[in-house]
Motif scaffolding. Structure first.
Motif, short mmCIF file in Angstrom:
data_model
loop_
_atom_site.label_atom_id
_atom_site.label_comp_id
_atom_site.label_asym_id
_atom_site.label_seq_id
_atom_site.Cartn_x
_atom_site.Cartn_y
_atom_site.Cartn_z
N GLY A 5 0.82 -1.21 0.00
CA GLY A 5 0.00 0.00 0.00
C GLY A 5 0.86 1.26 0.00
O GLY A 5 0.56 2.24 -0.70
N THR A 6 1.94 1.23 0.78
CA THR A 6 2.86 2.37 0.82
C THR A 6 3.55 2.55 -0.52
O THR A 6 3.75 3.68 -1.00
CB THR A 6 3.91 2.17 1.93
OG1 THR A 6 3.24 2.05 3.19
CG2 THR A 6 4.87 3.35 1.98
N LYS A 8 2.41 1.74 -3.56
CA LYS A 8 1.47 2.30 -4.53
C LYS A 8 1.22 3.78 -4.27
O LYS A 8 1.14 4.60 -5.20
CB LYS A 8 0.17 1.52 -4.50
CG LYS A 8 0.30 0.10 -5.03
CD LYS A 8 -1.02 -0.66 -4.93
CE LYS A 8 -0.85 -2.10 -5.44
NZ LYS A 8 -2.11 -2.88 -5.32
N LEU A 9 1.08 4.14 -2.97
CA LEU A 9 0.86 5.54 -2.62
C LEU A 9 2.05 6.39 -3.02
O LEU A 9 1.89 7.47 -3.61
CB LEU A 9 0.60 5.66 -1.12
CG LEU A 9 0.41 7.08 -0.58
CD1 LEU A 9 -0.79 7.76 -1.24
CD2 LEU A 9 0.25 7.07 0.94
N ALA A 10 3.27 5.92 -2.71
CA ALA A 10 4.48 6.67 -3.05
C ALA A 10 4.61 6.85 -4.55
O ALA A 10 4.93 7.95 -5.04
CB ALA A 10 5.70 5.95 -2.48
N THR A 12 2.23 6.83 -6.82
CA THR A 12 1.19 7.75 -7.29
C THR A 12 1.55 9.20 -6.98
O THR A 12 1.42 10.09 -7.84
CB THR A 12 -0.16 7.40 -6.64
OG1 THR A 12 -0.52 6.06 -6.99
CG2 THR A 12 -1.25 8.35 -7.12
N LEU A 13 2.02 9.45 -5.78
CA LEU A 13 2.37 10.81 -5.39
C LEU A 13 3.54 11.34 -6.22
O LEU A 13 3.55 12.52 -6.63
CB LEU A 13 2.73 10.86 -3.90
CG LEU A 13 1.56 10.63 -2.94
CD1 LEU A 13 2.07 10.54 -1.51
CD2 LEU A 13 0.53 11.73 -3.06
N PHE A 21 7.17 13.65 1.97
CA PHE A 21 6.48 12.45 2.44
C PHE A 21 6.70 12.29 3.94
O PHE A 21 7.84 12.31 4.42
CB PHE A 21 7.02 11.20 1.72
CG PHE A 21 6.05 10.05 1.70
CD1 PHE A 21 5.29 9.77 0.58
CD2 PHE A 21 5.90 9.23 2.82
CE1 PHE A 21 4.39 8.70 0.56
CE2 PHE A 21 5.01 8.17 2.82
CZ PHE A 21 4.25 7.90 1.69
N TYR A 23 5.71 9.64 6.97
CA TYR A 23 5.23 8.27 7.12
C TYR A 23 5.23 7.83 8.58
O TYR A 23 6.21 8.01 9.30
CB TYR A 23 6.13 7.33 6.31
CG TYR A 23 5.74 5.87 6.41
CD1 TYR A 23 4.55 5.41 5.86
CD2 TYR A 23 6.57 4.94 7.04
CE1 TYR A 23 4.19 4.07 5.94
CE2 TYR A 23 6.22 3.60 7.13
CZ TYR A 23 5.02 3.18 6.57
OH TYR A 23 4.67 1.86 6.67
#
Length: 204
Positions: A5-6, A8-10, A12-13, A21, A23
């Protein structure tokens, strides 16, 4: 979720041009403290391999006063409602570092406005309290009965019940108590130990 999940988020951002970022990891993050700690450890390594300006990784200790249902919050719940408190027996002794959720949030907000100064991995915690001292606090505050719990024996009991499909609590909870802390996932990045002022005893 913690790792993929991290990731994919990273990704995308970064595609959208984000280079800041922040975390939330865990004080137990590392390869030897159970599945949860390992997933946080891997997420940290992923983030540290990318170029951020800045990257701040928070490793909070035991957060209290947030209405949680595990850790110290659960010990307090048992002490209040059932008048029993576990006293974990282990060598070396188990230490807790409770920090109030309000103190933690205030620290995080400060970091948002100090990006060059606060970059890196931060272990954010309160003053240390041994398992014995925590049990004595529960006795004094809630008149609970301290129950000595040898972690070695507890590990055997948990494995026994697991044979019959009964999970007494999340399987990595003991590993998270006894696993090494303050591990650096990358020697190029510093780990800063930040102790917030927090009076746990007064908060009870």
């Amino acid at each position: 979720i913690n790792t993929e999940g991290t990731r994919k988020l990273a990704e995308t951002l970064r595609r959208r041009g984000c280079r800041r970022f922040y975390y939330f990891s865990s004080q137990t993050a590392g390869p030897n403290a159970g599945a949860y700690a390992l997933s946080k450890w891997n997420a940290e390594k992923l983030l540290l391999s990318l170029d951020w300006d800045p990257l701040v990784i928070f490793r909070p200790s035991e957060v209290v006063d947030a209405g949680g249902a595990e850790g110290i919050d659960k010990i307090i719940y048992w002490s209040k409602n059932y008048k029993i408190c576990p006293w974990f027996l282990h060598q070396p002794p188990i230490l807790f570092f409770p920090v109030g959720v309000r103190s933690l949030v205030e620290h995080v907000i400060d970091c948002l406005f100090q990006k060059p100064k606060m970059a890196g991995v931060q272990v954010v915690r309160g003053p240390p309290i041994s398992s014995k001292a925590l049990a004595l606090m529960m006795v004094h505050r809630y008149k609970s009965i301290p129950v000595p719990v040898p972690l070695g024996l507890l590990t055997v009991v948990v494995k026994f019940f697991k044979i019959f499909g009964v999970q007494l609590f999340p399987s990595d909870q003991i590993s998270r108590l006894t696993g090494a802390r303050l591990q650096d996932p990358d020697p190029r990045h510093r780990v800063v130990d930040i102790e917030l002022v927090y009076d746990f005893k007064k908060s009870l």
